[in-house]
Motif scaffolding. Structure first.
Motif, PDB file in Angstrom:
ATOM      1  N   LYS A  60     -33.663 -11.719 -14.854  1.00  0.00           N
ATOM      2  CA  LYS A  60     -33.962 -11.598 -15.534  1.00  0.00           C
ATOM      3  C   LYS A  60     -34.561 -11.351 -16.970  1.00  0.00           C
ATOM      4  O   LYS A  60     -35.324 -10.832 -17.521  1.00  0.00           O
ATOM      5  CB  LYS A  60     -33.812  -9.728 -15.879  1.00  0.00           C
ATOM      6  CG  LYS A  60     -32.617  -9.100 -14.612  1.00  0.00           C
ATOM      7  CD  LYS A  60     -31.632  -7.760 -15.318  1.00  0.00           C
ATOM      8  CE  LYS A  60     -31.596  -7.604 -13.419  1.00  0.00           C
ATOM      9  NZ  LYS A  60     -30.918  -6.806 -13.631  1.00  0.00           N
ATOM     10  N   ALA A  61     -34.655 -12.707 -17.525  1.00  0.00           N
ATOM     11  CA  ALA A  61     -34.758 -13.549 -19.221  1.00  0.00           C
ATOM     12  C   ALA A  61     -36.120 -14.283 -18.820  1.00  0.00           C
ATOM     13  O   ALA A  61     -35.851 -14.788 -17.234  1.00  0.00           O
ATOM     14  CB  ALA A  61     -33.018 -13.642 -19.526  1.00  0.00           C
ATOM     15  N   PRO A  62     -36.227 -14.034 -19.965  1.00  0.00           N
ATOM     16  CA  PRO A  62     -37.745 -15.515 -19.713  1.00  0.00           C
ATOM     17  C   PRO A  62     -37.055 -16.536 -19.692  1.00  0.00           C
ATOM     18  O   PRO A  62     -37.217 -17.847 -21.044  1.00  0.00           O
ATOM     19  CB  PRO A  62     -38.272 -14.819 -20.719  1.00  0.00           C
ATOM     20  CG  PRO A  62     -37.817 -14.093 -21.579  1.00  0.00           C
ATOM     21  CD  PRO A  62     -36.875 -13.977 -21.201  1.00  0.00           C
ATOM     22  N   VAL A  63     -35.903 -17.162 -18.794  1.00  0.00           N
ATOM     23  CA  VAL A  63     -35.604 -18.157 -18.806  1.00  0.00           C
ATOM     24  C   VAL A  63     -36.331 -19.199 -18.197  1.00  0.00           C
ATOM     25  O   VAL A  63     -35.822 -19.148 -16.799  1.00  0.00           O
ATOM     26  CB  VAL A  63     -33.807 -18.262 -18.437  1.00  0.00           C
ATOM     27  CG1 VAL A  63     -33.558 -19.194 -17.616  1.00  0.00           C
ATOM     28  CG2 VAL A  63     -33.264 -17.092 -18.942  1.00  0.00           C
ATOM     29  N   ASP A  64     -36.411 -20.488 -19.025  1.00  0.00           N
ATOM     30  CA  ASP A  64     -37.496 -21.703 -18.236  1.00  0.00           C
ATOM     31  C   ASP A  64     -35.801 -22.274 -17.155  1.00  0.00           C
ATOM     32  O   ASP A  64     -34.846 -22.774 -17.272  1.00  0.00           O
ATOM     33  CB  ASP A  64     -37.899 -23.021 -19.295  1.00  0.00           C
ATOM     34  CG  ASP A  64     -38.135 -23.963 -18.209  1.00  0.00           C
ATOM     35  OD1 ASP A  64     -38.301 -24.433 -17.217  1.00  0.00           O
ATOM     36  OD2 ASP A  64     -38.589 -24.818 -19.050  1.00  0.00           O
ATOM     37  N   LEU A  65     -36.358 -22.054 -15.842  1.00  0.00           N
ATOM     38  CA  LEU A  65     -35.668 -22.514 -14.665  1.00  0.00           C
ATOM     39  C   LEU A  65     -35.339 -23.944 -14.907  1.00  0.00           C
ATOM     40  O   LEU A  65     -34.420 -24.382 -15.006  1.00  0.00           O
ATOM     41  CB  LEU A  65     -36.237 -21.998 -13.611  1.00  0.00           C
ATOM     42  CG  LEU A  65     -35.225 -22.933 -11.744  1.00  0.00           C
ATOM     43  CD1 LEU A  65     -34.016 -22.849 -11.994  1.00  0.00           C
ATOM     44  CD2 LEU A  65     -35.789 -22.165 -10.766  1.00  0.00           C
ATOM     45  N   GLY A  66     -36.445 -24.567 -15.228  1.00  0.00           N
ATOM     46  CA  GLY A  66     -36.566 -26.321 -15.662  1.00  0.00           C
ATOM     47  C   GLY A  66     -35.793 -26.846 -16.303  1.00  0.00           C
ATOM     48  O   GLY A  66     -34.934 -27.601 -16.158  1.00  0.00           O
ATOM     49  N   GLU A  67     -34.835 -26.284 -17.659  1.00  0.00           N
ATOM     50  CA  GLU A  67     -34.472 -26.570 -18.033  1.00  0.00           C
ATOM     51  C   GLU A  67     -33.397 -26.120 -17.864  1.00  0.00           C
ATOM     52  O   GLU A  67     -32.083 -27.047 -18.345  1.00  0.00           O
ATOM     53  CB  GLU A  67     -34.836 -26.025 -19.669  1.00  0.00           C
ATOM     54  CG  GLU A  67     -33.951 -25.325 -20.640  1.00  0.00           C
ATOM     55  CD  GLU A  67     -34.395 -27.081 -21.388  1.00  0.00           C
ATOM     56  OE1 GLU A  67     -33.552 -28.131 -22.162  1.00  0.00           O
ATOM     57  OE2 GLU A  67     -34.806 -27.226 -21.626  1.00  0.00           O
ATOM     58  N   VAL A  68     -32.489 -25.003 -17.394  1.00  0.00           N
ATOM     59  CA  VAL A  68     -31.482 -24.724 -16.461  1.00  0.00           C
ATOM     60  C   VAL A  68     -31.302 -26.289 -15.869  1.00  0.00           C
ATOM     61  O   VAL A  68     -29.765 -26.550 -15.570  1.00  0.00           O
ATOM     62  CB  VAL A  68     -31.580 -23.263 -15.601  1.00  0.00           C
ATOM     63  CG1 VAL A  68     -29.982 -22.884 -15.462  1.00  0.00           C
ATOM     64  CG2 VAL A  68     -31.745 -22.345 -17.585  1.00  0.00           C
ATOM     65  N   ARG A  69     -31.894 -26.762 -14.703  1.00  0.00           N
ATOM     66  CA  ARG A  69     -31.729 -27.566 -13.680  1.00  0.00           C
ATOM     67  C   ARG A  69     -31.671 -28.672 -14.633  1.00  0.00           C
ATOM     68  O   ARG A  69     -30.375 -29.868 -13.983  1.00  0.00           O
ATOM     69  CB  ARG A  69     -33.000 -27.479 -12.825  1.00  0.00           C
ATOM     70  CG  ARG A  69     -33.322 -26.833 -11.869  1.00  0.00           C
ATOM     71  CD  ARG A  69     -34.732 -27.048 -10.473  1.00  0.00           C
ATOM     72  NE  ARG A  69     -34.596 -26.310  -9.913  1.00  0.00           N
ATOM     73  CZ  ARG A  69     -35.977 -25.973 -10.025  1.00  0.00           C
ATOM     74  NH1 ARG A  69     -36.768 -25.719 -10.092  1.00  0.00           N
ATOM     75  NH2 ARG A  69     -35.449 -25.208  -8.370  1.00  0.00           N
ATOM     76  N   ARG A  70     -32.140 -28.851 -15.653  1.00  0.00           N
ATOM     77  CA  ARG A  70     -31.669 -29.681 -16.710  1.00  0.00           C
ATOM     78  C   ARG A  70     -29.869 -29.814 -17.088  1.00  0.00           C
ATOM     79  O   ARG A  70     -29.882 -31.240 -16.958  1.00  0.00           O
ATOM     80  CB  ARG A  70     -32.245 -30.570 -17.400  1.00  0.00           C
ATOM     81  CG  ARG A  70     -34.049 -31.239 -17.139  1.00  0.00           C
ATOM     82  CD  ARG A  70     -34.907 -31.339 -17.868  1.00  0.00           C
ATOM     83  NE  ARG A  70     -35.285 -30.218 -18.821  1.00  0.00           N
ATOM     84  CZ  ARG A  70     -36.396 -29.004 -17.966  1.00  0.00           C
ATOM     85  NH1 ARG A  70     -36.986 -29.944 -16.943  1.00  0.00           N
ATOM     86  NH2 ARG A  70     -36.793 -28.548 -19.175  1.00  0.00           N
ATOM     87  N   LEU A  71     -30.360 -29.154 -18.006  1.00  0.00           N
ATOM     88  CA  LEU A  71     -28.356 -28.689 -18.522  1.00  0.00           C
ATOM     89  C   LEU A  71     -27.472 -28.745 -17.251  1.00  0.00           C
ATOM     90  O   LEU A  71     -26.561 -29.893 -17.566  1.00  0.00           O
ATOM     91  CB  LEU A  71     -28.686 -27.730 -19.294  1.00  0.00           C
ATOM     92  CG  LEU A  71     -29.724 -27.384 -20.346  1.00  0.00           C
ATOM     93  CD1 LEU A  71     -29.673 -26.317 -20.787  1.00  0.00           C
ATOM     94  CD2 LEU A  71     -28.902 -28.493 -21.509  1.00  0.00           C
TER      95      LEU A  71
END
Length: 67
Positions: A41-52
């Protein structure tokens, strides 16, 4: 079969399909269903989450960083 034809068959608007797919990606990364919904629901960058997550960052820390 083309993507548009498949989309029409499911009856879901494109935005709903994208949200469902994003939620499934967060769950696949190890987030709980509730956290996955929050992230979706949040404007979260999925790619950034994957990297972290890939770098070994704990899920609770990832949430704090991206939210």
């Amino acid at each position: 079969m083309g993507e548009q034809a498949a989309a029409k068959r499911t009856g879901l608007p494109e935005e709903a399909k994208v949200r469902r797919w994003r939620r499934s990606q967060f769950i696949a990364l190890g987030f709980s269903p509730g956290d996955a919904s929050t992230l979706t629901k949040a404007p979260v960058d999925l790619g950034e989450v994957r990297r972290l997550v890939g770098a070994g960052c704990p899920h609770d820390v990832v949430r704090r960083i991206v939210l």
